[in-house]
Design a protein around this motif. Structure first.
Motif, mmCIF file in Angstrom:
data_model
loop_
_atom_site.group_PDB
_atom_site.id
_atom_site.type_symbol
_atom_site.label_atom_id
_atom_site.label_comp_id
_atom_site.label_asym_id
_atom_site.label_seq_id
_atom_site.Cartn_x
_atom_site.Cartn_y
_atom_site.Cartn_z
ATOM 1 N N PRO A 83 0.816 -1.223 0.000
ATOM 2 C CA PRO A 83 0.000 0.000 0.000
ATOM 3 C C PRO A 83 0.849 1.271 0.000
ATOM 4 O O PRO A 83 0.342 2.364 -0.243
ATOM 5 C CB PRO A 83 -0.816 -0.119 1.294
ATOM 6 N N GLY A 84 2.160 1.113 0.267
ATOM 7 C CA GLY A 84 3.060 2.262 0.281
ATOM 8 C C GLY A 84 3.130 2.985 -1.054
ATOM 9 O O GLY A 84 3.469 4.177 -1.104
ATOM 10 N N TYR A 85 2.791 2.285 -2.154
ATOM 11 C CA TYR A 85 2.800 2.929 -3.466
ATOM 12 C C TYR A 85 1.762 4.045 -3.569
ATOM 13 O O TYR A 85 1.892 4.970 -4.361
ATOM 14 C CB TYR A 85 2.527 1.890 -4.566
ATOM 15 N N PHE A 86 0.695 3.928 -2.780
ATOM 16 C CA PHE A 86 -0.393 4.901 -2.843
ATOM 17 C C PHE A 86 -0.227 6.033 -1.824
ATOM 18 O O PHE A 86 -0.917 7.043 -1.906
ATOM 19 C CB PHE A 86 -1.742 4.200 -2.605
ATOM 20 N N LYS A 87 0.680 5.828 -0.869
ATOM 21 C CA LYS A 87 0.845 6.809 0.215
ATOM 22 C C LYS A 87 1.257 8.198 -0.289
ATOM 23 O O LYS A 87 0.765 9.208 0.227
ATOM 24 C CB LYS A 87 1.861 6.296 1.226
ATOM 25 N N PRO A 88 2.152 8.314 -1.293
ATOM 26 C CA PRO A 88 2.530 9.656 -1.757
ATOM 27 C C PRO A 88 1.364 10.503 -2.266
ATOM 28 O O PRO A 88 1.395 11.738 -2.156
ATOM 29 C CB PRO A 88 3.524 9.365 -2.895
ATOM 30 N N LEU A 89 0.326 9.851 -2.813
ATOM 31 C CA LEU A 89 -0.844 10.595 -3.276
ATOM 32 C C LEU A 89 -1.496 11.336 -2.107
ATOM 33 O O LEU A 89 -1.880 12.507 -2.233
ATOM 34 C CB LEU A 89 -1.861 9.639 -3.914
ATOM 35 N N GLY A 90 -1.620 10.638 -0.980
ATOM 36 C CA GLY A 90 -2.202 11.252 0.213
ATOM 37 C C GLY A 90 -1.261 12.247 0.866
ATOM 38 O O GLY A 90 -1.686 13.318 1.323
ATOM 39 N N ASP A 91 0.029 11.899 0.915
ATOM 40 C CA ASP A 91 1.015 12.785 1.538
ATOM 41 C C ASP A 91 1.087 14.135 0.821
ATOM 42 O O ASP A 91 1.222 15.188 1.459
ATOM 43 C CB ASP A 91 2.402 12.138 1.541
ATOM 44 N N LEU A 92 0.992 14.103 -0.510
ATOM 45 C CA LEU A 92 1.028 15.351 -1.281
ATOM 46 C C LEU A 92 -0.161 16.234 -0.937
ATOM 47 O O LEU A 92 -0.023 17.455 -0.788
ATOM 48 C CB LEU A 92 1.040 15.037 -2.780
ATOM 49 N N PHE A 93 -1.324 15.611 -0.777
ATOM 50 C CA PHE A 93 -2.531 16.371 -0.435
ATOM 51 C C PHE A 93 -2.380 17.032 0.935
ATOM 52 O O PHE A 93 -2.684 18.219 1.107
ATOM 53 C CB PHE A 93 -3.748 15.445 -0.453
ATOM 54 N N ILE A 94 -1.912 16.266 1.918
ATOM 55 C CA ILE A 94 -1.710 16.820 3.265
ATOM 56 C C ILE A 94 -0.699 17.963 3.226
ATOM 57 O O ILE A 94 -0.881 19.006 3.870
ATOM 58 C CB ILE A 94 -1.218 15.722 4.237
#
Length: 403
Positions: A30-41
């Protein structure tokens, strides 16, 4: 078919849950999807400090009458303390009724709690005053930013007429930051999708099953708090319940998916103003409430205390339960402005009533799910307070009266 932003985020949340379960079953990280959320935050946090500073300065300078500012502050603090006390009381009552820790056997052998030391209350109050306002702005110390912004706004309101152009400057800067926030929100559905995919993909369903009763208790207590506390406040403003929740849906979805009140702050500020909350009230209450109004965390403390006591076979007498309520209200001040506030708050409570801190590590398995609920409730409490206090101040302007 064109969906509005709230619908897009809701779809992204559902798709994120489905995708998270799918990648978990397929063994994809699931770490592949984490940057999408991190960028938003990161994008949201980029605008939070300048938005809060400019809107607070503009709001405080436009009030003019210091007595009115004092009236807003008094009503806001009374609302915060009363709703927090009600929240933790509901949490304890529902937890006593459902008994989430009864019959649960989770091994606590070898489990160690995180060593968290709550700051002394006097130090918290002393630290509200910034030594270097620019350092506070750069580090994002919200309480110090709020203090300095209100001070600057009050100072501008006392200037001669020719210098009050500064108030217009800050109003214009606040509008610029709101425009930037609006632009950032176009990315919100992608960010929500990334956050939910990572969360569900990481924790899955296995970790939820042993503690499903604890999650259910938190959910029931939170729903009851909304029904008994927030809905009467919303009705008092004259707003329709559906209209209000439609209006604040975007910040609630951001809070739920990100577990960050700060991430939802700018969206919440815009939402309550569209619902009719005045600028002076909303620009004061939303940033301050974001820091010290923790109804969701208060419910979490009540529920977690009863759960942990049952887990360790500790009897929570009436006097101890009353102490938990008092500690929850005080802790909402004592932990303000500190990262991981809920962890510090629950540590303070456990210490006072004699519950082993190792219980925190047991709850940690589902803390992300609990955090989603408590953060959403925190943000909803801020929004409710902003419209209610605006109504009490006589400057509430609901959508039907807007031009």
């Amino acid at each position: 078919m064109k969906f509005n932003l709230t619908t897009q985020m809701l779809l992204a949340l559902v798709l994120g849950c489905v995708c998270g379960l799918a990648i978990s079953a397929m063994g994809i990280s699931p770490g592949y999807f984490k940057p999408l959320g991190d960028l938003f935050i990161t994008l949201i946090r980029m605008v939070v400090v300048p938005l809060v500073f400019t809107t607070l300065v503009a709001g405080a300078s436009s009030v003019g009458d210091l007595r009115k500012l004092g009236s807003i502050a008094t009503k806001s603090l009374v609302y915060y303390f009363v709703t927090t006390a009600v929240a933790v009381t509901i949490g304890i009552i529902i937890a006593n009724f459902i008994q989430p820790g009864a019959g649960l056997s989770i091994s606590t052998e070898g489990v160690k709690a995180v060593n968290v030391t709550p700051p002394p209350l006097l130090k918290v109050f002393m630290d509200i005053v910034p030594l270097n306002p620019f350092a506070s702005l750069s580090s994002g110390n919200m309480l110090q930013v709020i203090f300095f912004a209100i001070f600057v706004g009050i100072a501008i309101s006392t200037l001669n007429e020719e210098y009050k152009v500064l108030s217009k400057v800050f109003e214009a800067m606040a509008e610029v930051m709101l425009k930037i926030t609006t632009a950032v929100m176009y990315y919100a559905p992608i960010g929500v999708f990334g956050l939910m995919t990572f969360t569900v993909g990481t924790y899955g369903l296995d970790v939820l099953l042993p503690l499903i009763k604890l999650i259910l208790t938190m959910f029931v207590a939170s729903a009851l708090h909304v029904i008994l506390c927030y809905i009467p406040c919303i009705r008092a403003t004259g707003l329709k319940i559906k209209e209000f929740f439609n209006g604040v849906a975007a910040p609630l979805l951001i809070a739920f998916s990100s577990t960050s009140s700060a991430a939802a702050l700018s969206s919440n500020l815009q939402s309550v103003q569209k619902l009719g909350a005045s600028k002076p009230v909303s620009t004061f209450m939303i940033p301050l409430g974001n820091t010290i109004n923790m109804d969701g965390a208060a419910i979490y403390m009540g529920v977690a205390s009863v759960f942990a006591a049952a887990l360790y076979g500790i009897e929570l007498t009436i006097d101890k339960q009353i102490l938990i309520i008092i500690m929850a209200v005080l802790a909402s001040i004592g932990s303000m402005g500190v990262p991981g506030a809920a962890m510090i708050m629950i540590t303070m409570v456990f210490t006072q009533v004699g519950i082993p801190l190792e219980a925190i590590a047991v709850i940690a398995g589902v803390d992300r799910i609990l955090d989603m609920m408590r953060t959403t409730l925190n943000v909803l409490g801020d929004a409710t307070g902003a419209v209610l206090v605006s109504k009490l101040e006589g400057d509430f302007n609901p959508p039907k009266n807007n031009s």
